[in-house]
Scaffold this motif. Structure first.
Motif, PDB file in Angstrom:
ATOM      1  N   SER A   1      17.570 -16.804   5.799  1.00 23.88           N
ATOM      2  CA  SER A   1      18.663 -17.290   4.948  1.00 23.88           C
ATOM      3  C   SER A   1      18.512 -16.857   3.494  1.00 23.88           C
ATOM      4  CB  SER A   1      18.740 -18.827   5.010  1.00 23.88           C
ATOM      5  OG  SER A   1      17.509 -19.395   4.572  1.00 23.88           O
ATOM      6  N   HIS A   2      17.322 -16.431   3.094  1.00 25.78           N
ATOM      7  CA  HIS A   2      17.102 -16.000   1.715  1.00 25.78           C
ATOM      8  C   HIS A   2      17.263 -14.488   1.547  1.00 25.78           C
ATOM      9  CE1 HIS A   2      15.891 -19.806  -0.053  1.00 25.78           C
ATOM     10  NE2 HIS A   2      15.177 -20.057   1.029  1.00 25.78           N
ATOM     11  N   LEU A   3      17.620 -13.809   2.610  1.00 26.75           N
ATOM     12  CA  LEU A   3      17.909 -12.383   2.510  1.00 26.75           C
ATOM     13  C   LEU A   3      19.351 -12.187   2.050  1.00 26.75           C
ATOM     14  CD1 LEU A   3      16.343 -11.180   5.897  1.00 26.75           C
ATOM     15  CD2 LEU A   3      15.302 -11.059   3.625  1.00 26.75           C
ATOM     16  N   SER A   4      19.619 -11.061   1.405  1.00 27.25           N
ATOM     17  CA  SER A   4      20.989 -10.730   1.028  1.00 27.25           C
ATOM     18  C   SER A   4      21.795 -10.427   2.284  1.00 27.25           C
ATOM     19  CB  SER A   4      21.003  -9.520   0.088  1.00 27.25           C
ATOM     20  OG  SER A   4      20.584  -8.348   0.789  1.00 27.25           O
ATOM     21  N   LEU A   5      23.117 -10.436   2.153  1.00 24.85           N
ATOM     22  CA  LEU A   5      23.959 -10.158   3.314  1.00 24.85           C
ATOM     23  C   LEU A   5      23.683  -8.768   3.867  1.00 24.85           C
ATOM     24  CD1 LEU A   5      27.379 -11.698   2.142  1.00 24.85           C
ATOM     25  CD2 LEU A   5      25.719 -12.644   3.767  1.00 24.85           C
ATOM     26  N   GLU A   6      23.420  -7.820   2.999  1.00 24.66           N
ATOM     27  CA  GLU A   6      23.115  -6.465   3.442  1.00 24.66           C
ATOM     28  C   GLU A   6      21.784  -6.438   4.189  1.00 24.66           C
ATOM     29  OE1 GLU A   6      23.425  -2.342   4.051  1.00 24.66           O
ATOM     30  OE2 GLU A   6      24.882  -3.929   3.600  1.00 24.66           O
ATOM     31  N   GLU A   7      20.793  -7.161   3.665  1.00 24.15           N
ATOM     32  CA  GLU A   7      19.490  -7.230   4.340  1.00 24.15           C
ATOM     33  C   GLU A   7      19.608  -7.921   5.689  1.00 24.15           C
ATOM     34  OE1 GLU A   7      16.329  -7.428   0.600  1.00 24.15           O
ATOM     35  OE2 GLU A   7      17.429  -9.237   1.188  1.00 24.15           O
ATOM     36  N   GLN A   8      20.418  -8.973   5.751  1.00 23.98           N
ATOM     37  CA  GLN A   8      20.613  -9.667   7.029  1.00 23.98           C
ATOM     38  C   GLN A   8      21.269  -8.756   8.055  1.00 23.98           C
ATOM     39  OE1 GLN A   8      22.701 -13.363   6.489  1.00 23.98           O
ATOM     40  NE2 GLN A   8      21.168 -14.225   5.118  1.00 23.98           N
ATOM     41  N   ARG A   9      22.107  -7.858   7.584  1.00 21.61           N
ATOM     42  CA  ARG A   9      22.768  -6.924   8.494  1.00 21.61           C
ATOM     43  C   ARG A   9      21.780  -5.899   9.056  1.00 21.61           C
ATOM     44  NH1 ARG A   9      25.121  -1.990   8.516  1.00 21.61           N
ATOM     45  NH2 ARG A   9      24.498  -1.561   6.360  1.00 21.61           N
ATOM     46  N   LEU A  10      20.761  -5.558   8.259  1.00 25.90           N
ATOM     47  CA  LEU A  10      19.838  -4.488   8.634  1.00 25.90           C
ATOM     48  C   LEU A  10      18.626  -4.965   9.429  1.00 25.90           C
ATOM     49  CD1 LEU A  10      19.821  -2.423   5.301  1.00 25.90           C
ATOM     50  CD2 LEU A  10      20.995  -1.847   7.438  1.00 25.90           C
ATOM     51  N   VAL A  11      18.257  -6.225   9.266  1.00 21.02           N
ATOM     52  CA  VAL A  11      17.040  -6.700   9.929  1.00 21.02           C
ATOM     53  C   VAL A  11      17.378  -7.661  11.065  1.00 21.02           C
ATOM     54  CG1 VAL A  11      15.753  -6.484   7.778  1.00 21.02           C
ATOM     55  CG2 VAL A  11      16.702  -8.708   8.417  1.00 21.02           C
TER      56      VAL A  11
END
Length: 265
Positions: A196-206
């Motif tokens: 939940s502390h990742l950016s939306l872009e990071e959440q999309r990639l990981v």
């Protein structure tokens, strides 16, 4: 005569018959050694026993207070692997294990540093010796998985180098991480971060599930004896690359420094 035991971690031909090699000593330091006649051959076609990954006892004559290379007076094989060389992938792993340990082992150039009672770097020798012994046993037992062996080695290397990532709490928020939480390993933050502390872009990639599984497996490896651990999940090359990049980032070394790595990943 001074006698030292160490693992041969590399060797370079010198002239027609000789070898220059690096020995990783039991205290985790390394020395450069000239082995006259070390290439073998000659009229009697003598084979060389100086193979990477072998443990040797090496005798030296007079040792100067300051030196660059020590000259071997005699050397005796103390332990050798017999099966690793028959498996190309296992041999590539051996080369990488030696490369990584060599890059972090301090180079000895003074006689006083030969004191084996100084053990501040002995973890590097422990890491390499355990890795080679396990690798040999896995190839012999036909229970060899290159990704698993590399994974265990990288995690154990993090432990010995003192850079094991933060796993108990989120590296961003400080909130405790539960065993069922989705997380991602952050190389820059040096630990795991709640999804939940990742950016939306990071959440999309990981993949949070993969991060959760990776954290769990790393903790198990870190808490287990090297020779006994059995990897419980499939280890992906993307995860191995992440661990390699993590070590390189925190030890300030370029990934390209490890020539044998391209044969594995």
């Amino acid at each position: 005569m001074v006698e030292l035991e160490g693992i041969l971690i590399n060797k370079i031909p010198y002239q027609d018959k000789h070898l220059i090699g690096n020995l990783l000593l039991r205290n985790g330091n390394k020395i450069s050694v000239m082995f006259y006649g070390g290439q073998g051959g000659g009229k009697k076609k003598v084979s060389s026993i100086l193979q990477v990954g072998y443990l040797f006892k090496v005798g030296f004559g007079r040792v100067k207070n300051s030196f660059e290379i020590l000259t071997s007076k005699d050397h005796v094989e103390k332990w050798c692997h017999k099966n690793i060389s028959h498996s190309p992938m296992a041999f590539y792993l051996l080369c990488f294990f030696c490369e990584l340990c060599q890059s972090f082992a301090p180079q000895i150039t003074h006689k006083d540093d030969l004191d084996l009672s100084e053990k501040s770097h002995e973890g590097i020798f422990r890491l390499l010796s355990n890795a080679i012994f396990r690798l040999e046993s896995r190839v012999l037992a036909s229970d060899f998985n290159a990704n698993h062996e590399l994974f265990i080695f990288l995690v154990k290397a993090m432990v010995e180098l003192g850079i094991f990532p933060r796993t108990e709490t989120c590296a961003v928020s400080g909130v405790e991480i539960g065993d069922n939480d989705f997380v991602s390993l952050s190389i820059e933050q040096g630990g795991y971060i709640h999804f939940s502390h990742l950016s939306l872009e990071e959440q999309r990639l990981v993949n949070g599930q993969e991060g959760k599984d990776l954290r769990s497996e790393m903790l198990k490896v870190a808490a287990s004896k090297y020779s006994e651990y059995q990897v419980g999940t499939q280890i992906q090359k993307s995860e191995l690359n992440q661990l390699v990049n993590y070590i390189c980032y925190h030890q300030h070394v370029q990934r390209e420094h490890y020539k044998s790595l391209s044969l594995l990943l």
